[in-house]
Each structure stands twice: as C-alpha cells, then as structure tokens.
Design a protein around this motif. Structure first.
Motif, PDB file in Angstrom:
ATOM      1  N   LEU A  43     -30.208  93.521 -19.088  1.00  0.00           N
ATOM      2  CA  LEU A  43     -30.340  94.380 -17.909  1.00  0.00           C
ATOM      3  C   LEU A  43     -29.675  93.748 -16.694  1.00  0.00           C
ATOM      4  CD1 LEU A  43     -34.032  95.563 -18.364  1.00  0.00           C
ATOM      5  CD2 LEU A  43     -31.940  96.888 -18.799  1.00  0.00           C
ATOM      6  N   ARG A  44     -29.937  92.482 -16.458  1.00  0.00           N
ATOM      7  CA  ARG A  44     -29.322  91.791 -15.312  1.00  0.00           C
ATOM      8  C   ARG A  44     -27.805  91.740 -15.458  1.00  0.00           C
ATOM      9  NH1 ARG A  44     -34.175  89.081 -16.140  1.00  0.00           N
ATOM     10  NH2 ARG A  44     -35.568  89.139 -14.327  1.00  0.00           N
ATOM     11  N   GLY A  45     -27.317  91.571 -16.686  1.00  0.00           N
ATOM     12  CA  GLY A  45     -25.879  91.562 -16.944  1.00  0.00           C
ATOM     13  C   GLY A  45     -25.210  92.882 -16.606  1.00  0.00           C
ATOM     14  N   ALA A  49     -31.450  95.464 -11.345  1.00  0.00           N
ATOM     15  CA  ALA A  49     -32.370  94.516 -10.715  1.00  0.00           C
ATOM     16  C   ALA A  49     -33.805  94.998 -10.854  1.00  0.00           C
ATOM     17  CB  ALA A  49     -32.027  94.365  -9.227  1.00  0.00           C
ATOM     18  N   PRO A  50     -34.737  94.062 -11.001  1.00  0.00           N
ATOM     19  CA  PRO A  50     -36.147  94.460 -11.021  1.00  0.00           C
ATOM     20  C   PRO A  50     -36.532  95.127  -9.696  1.00  0.00           C
ATOM     21  CG  PRO A  50     -35.896  92.180 -11.751  1.00  0.00           C
ATOM     22  CD  PRO A  50     -34.574  92.615 -11.200  1.00  0.00           C
ATOM     23  N   GLN A  51     -37.325  96.196  -9.783  1.00  0.00           N
ATOM     24  CA  GLN A  51     -37.776  96.922  -8.598  1.00  0.00           C
ATOM     25  C   GLN A  51     -39.233  96.634  -8.259  1.00  0.00           C
ATOM     26  OE1 GLN A  51     -35.622  98.916  -6.775  1.00  0.00           O
ATOM     27  NE2 GLN A  51     -34.134  98.038  -8.172  1.00  0.00           N
ATOM     28  N   ASP A  67     -41.581  92.791 -15.045  1.00  0.00           N
ATOM     29  CA  ASP A  67     -40.747  93.507 -14.085  1.00  0.00           C
ATOM     30  C   ASP A  67     -40.275  94.817 -14.699  1.00  0.00           C
ATOM     31  OD1 ASP A  67     -40.848  91.512 -12.115  1.00  0.00           O
ATOM     32  OD2 ASP A  67     -39.167  90.425 -13.022  1.00  0.00           O
ATOM     33  N   ILE A  68     -40.125  95.841 -13.853  1.00  0.00           N
ATOM     34  CA  ILE A  68     -39.530  97.100 -14.279  1.00  0.00           C
ATOM     35  C   ILE A  68     -38.396  97.446 -13.313  1.00  0.00           C
ATOM     36  CG2 ILE A  68     -41.593  98.009 -15.411  1.00  0.00           C
ATOM     37  CD1 ILE A  68     -41.975  99.820 -12.932  1.00  0.00           C
ATOM     38  N   VAL A  84     -37.250 100.960 -17.132  1.00  0.00           N
ATOM     39  CA  VAL A  84     -37.157  99.995 -18.223  1.00  0.00           C
ATOM     40  C   VAL A  84     -37.933  98.735 -17.845  1.00  0.00           C
ATOM     41  CG1 VAL A  84     -34.976 100.798 -19.197  1.00  0.00           C
ATOM     42  CG2 VAL A  84     -34.946  99.141 -17.324  1.00  0.00           C
ATOM     43  N   VAL A  85     -38.467  98.089 -18.866  1.00  0.00           N
ATOM     44  CA  VAL A  85     -39.189  96.836 -18.700  1.00  0.00           C
ATOM     45  C   VAL A  85     -38.226  95.696 -19.011  1.00  0.00           C
ATOM     46  CG1 VAL A  85     -41.120  95.427 -19.520  1.00  0.00           C
ATOM     47  CG2 VAL A  85     -41.356  97.915 -19.389  1.00  0.00           C
TER      48      VAL A  85
END
Length: 131
Positions: A43-45, A49-51, A67-68, A84-85
């Motif tokens: 996800l980070r790639g 970003a986590p919200q 984080d989601i 997404v988690v």
C-alpha cells in the motif's frame, strides 16, 4: 455427494485513489472480515497513506489496532473505492465484506467463486413518490 463449504482465493488489483497503477495479488475471500487486508508495504509503495488507526476484534476475541486508508480495488472486472487495512508483513491478504459490497459481488461458498450481486436500496416514502 455434498460439496463442503470453504474458503478460496481470488485475484485482486489495488491502486491509490487515482487508479494510475494497479498491483495484482491473490487474496483470501473472507466475508467474516469487515475490510480488505493488504500488506502495508504494498500500500505504501502505491502511495497510499494510513488515514486512521482503528480497533479490530479477532475471531479468538482479542482486540488489535491497525491502520486503515483509502484505495481503489478491482475484482472480477469491477472497480470501487474502498477502505483497506494495512496488514503486517507475512500475513495473507484478504478480501473483506465492505469491498465485496462496493464492487457488487457476492460469495458463492458452494462453488467457491464470486458472483455478481444486485445492489439493494431501501424504499422510503419520499422515494416511493418518485418511483
């Protein structure tokens, strides 16, 4: 002979909300989970970003925090924005109920596949007058 119910995996594509670049992965179809779990590094790639950090209850009753964030998911030719988690490394990806609802797919446990589902809409007095 009766088929046994069970789990299965399905190909899922995930992207940031712009949908410019999708990454494909196999995810366990898990209607017992609220949200889709994707490895945090993937996800980070993608620039996601986590919200928010929220609590989850596991099947054994333990409470954990994860984080989601917001992502775009494609499943079975259908695409939708979803939560997404951020999963821990080494944990399998899973496709949760919230995402399945968003892409209008249902779980067929007997044939171990996803099938198109009609969206539901509750009729109200105001809506009834317009229909």
């Amino acid at each position: 002979m009766r088929k046994t119910l069970g789990t299965f995996s399905h190909t899922v594509e995930v992207s940031d909300m712009d949908g410019q670049r999708f990454e494909s992965l196999e995810a366990l179809v898990d209607t017992g989970s609220s949200y889709t779990v994707i490895p945090g590094s993937l996800l980070r790639g993608l620039g996601i970003a986590p919200q928010e950090r929220i609590e989850f209850e596991l099947a054994d009753g333990r409470i954990i925090e994860r984080d989601i964030g917001d992502a775009r998911i494609r499943v079975g030719g259908r695409s939708a924005a979803t939560l997404v988690v951020f999963g821990d490394e080494g944990v399998s990806s899973s496709l949760g109920a919230y995402t399945l609802e968003g892409v209008r797919l249902a779980f067929d446990p007997v044939n171990k596949r996803l099938i198109p589902a009609r969206a539901l809409l509750m009729r109200t007095t105001q809506l009834d007058a317009r229909l």
